[in-house]
Motif scaffolding. Structure first.
Motif, mmCIF file in Angstrom:
data_model
loop_
_atom_site.group_PDB
_atom_site.id
_atom_site.type_symbol
_atom_site.label_atom_id
_atom_site.label_comp_id
_atom_site.label_asym_id
_atom_site.label_seq_id
_atom_site.Cartn_x
_atom_site.Cartn_y
_atom_site.Cartn_z
ATOM 1 N N PHE A 67 3.912 10.620 -6.530
ATOM 2 C CA PHE A 67 4.904 11.077 -7.499
ATOM 3 C C PHE A 67 4.270 11.328 -8.871
ATOM 4 C CE2 PHE A 67 8.110 10.091 -10.761
ATOM 5 C CZ PHE A 67 9.017 11.101 -10.472
ATOM 6 N N ALA A 68 3.367 10.432 -9.280
ATOM 7 C CA ALA A 68 2.814 10.509 -10.626
ATOM 8 C C ALA A 68 1.638 11.470 -10.750
ATOM 9 C CB ALA A 68 2.387 9.121 -11.093
ATOM 10 N N SER A 69 0.790 11.552 -9.722
ATOM 11 C CA SER A 69 -0.465 12.292 -9.875
ATOM 12 C C SER A 69 -0.757 13.294 -8.774
ATOM 13 C CB SER A 69 -1.632 11.306 -9.945
ATOM 14 O OG SER A 69 -1.460 10.421 -11.009
ATOM 15 N N GLY A 70 0.086 13.386 -7.791
ATOM 16 C CA GLY A 70 -0.150 14.345 -6.719
ATOM 17 C C GLY A 70 -1.237 13.904 -5.753
ATOM 18 N N VAL A 71 -1.862 14.880 -5.125
ATOM 19 C CA VAL A 71 -2.840 14.608 -4.074
ATOM 20 C C VAL A 71 -4.054 13.850 -4.612
ATOM 21 C CG1 VAL A 71 -4.370 15.667 -2.373
ATOM 22 C CG2 VAL A 71 -2.096 16.602 -2.733
ATOM 23 N N GLY A 72 -4.526 14.206 -5.784
ATOM 24 C CA GLY A 72 -5.675 13.520 -6.365
ATOM 25 C C GLY A 72 -5.411 12.039 -6.581
ATOM 26 N N GLY A 73 -4.230 11.725 -7.067
ATOM 27 C CA GLY A 73 -3.860 10.325 -7.264
ATOM 28 C C GLY A 73 -3.750 9.571 -5.964
ATOM 29 N N ALA A 77 0.830 -1.211 0.000
ATOM 30 C CA ALA A 77 0.000 0.000 0.000
ATOM 31 C C ALA A 77 0.862 1.257 0.000
ATOM 32 C CB ALA A 77 -0.935 -0.004 1.206
ATOM 33 N N LEU A 78 1.923 1.267 0.785
ATOM 34 C CA LEU A 78 2.801 2.438 0.826
ATOM 35 C C LEU A 78 3.520 2.643 -0.510
ATOM 36 C CD1 LEU A 78 4.261 2.151 4.434
ATOM 37 C CD2 LEU A 78 2.575 3.798 3.575
ATOM 38 N N ILE A 79 3.882 1.551 -1.169
ATOM 39 C CA ILE A 79 4.496 1.674 -2.500
ATOM 40 C C ILE A 79 3.503 2.282 -3.486
ATOM 41 C CG2 ILE A 79 5.343 0.337 -4.474
ATOM 42 C CD1 ILE A 79 6.656 -1.555 -2.398
ATOM 43 N N TYR A 80 2.259 1.777 -3.478
ATOM 44 C CA TYR A 80 1.230 2.331 -4.365
ATOM 45 C C TYR A 80 0.998 3.815 -4.088
ATOM 46 C CZ TYR A 80 -0.359 -2.290 -6.023
ATOM 47 O OH TYR A 80 -0.463 -3.524 -6.606
ATOM 48 N N LEU A 81 0.903 4.162 -2.811
ATOM 49 C CA LEU A 81 0.661 5.565 -2.451
ATOM 50 C C LEU A 81 1.835 6.455 -2.843
ATOM 51 C CD1 LEU A 81 -1.102 5.031 0.981
ATOM 52 C CD2 LEU A 81 -2.154 5.907 -1.118
#
Length: 94
Positions: free
Chosen positions: A21-27, A12-16
């Motif tokens: 990194f890729a999409s910011g807060v929305g991601g 989960a931490l890797i996904y977050l």
């Protein structure tokens, strides 16, 4: 804490981290929303499997073994990894 809980927390931490990194807060918020159900299945598989009763319009008439609930959680949480492989295999078949 059990091994599967630690491993799911790491995933989960890797996904977050990737989402941040890729999409910011929305991601991060979308990724967090995706992770809620699989993490609940992995962390509380025995408790969720013990539930018998009504769930919306459906009726659960028997208990589900906790390891099956956890397995379902793992299939969900790892789906971003294996779904592209299945899609590629299907495309290769055509």
């Amino acid at each position: 804490m059990d091994l599967w809980r630690w491993l799911s927390l790491i995933v989960a931490l890797i996904y977050l981290s990737i989402a941040a990194f890729a999409s910011g807060v929305g991601g991060v918020l979308r990724t967090f929303a995706f992770l809620v159900i699989p993490m609940a299945c992995i962390w509380f598989g025995d408790e969720m499997g013990d539930y018998v009763g009504y769930l919306g319009s459906q009726s659960i008439t028997g208990k589900t073994p906790g390891f099956l609930v956890r397995l379902g959680g793992w299939l969900l949480i790892l789906s971003p990894l294996w779904m592209p492989l299945i899609a590629g295999f299907i495309r290769w078949l055509n």
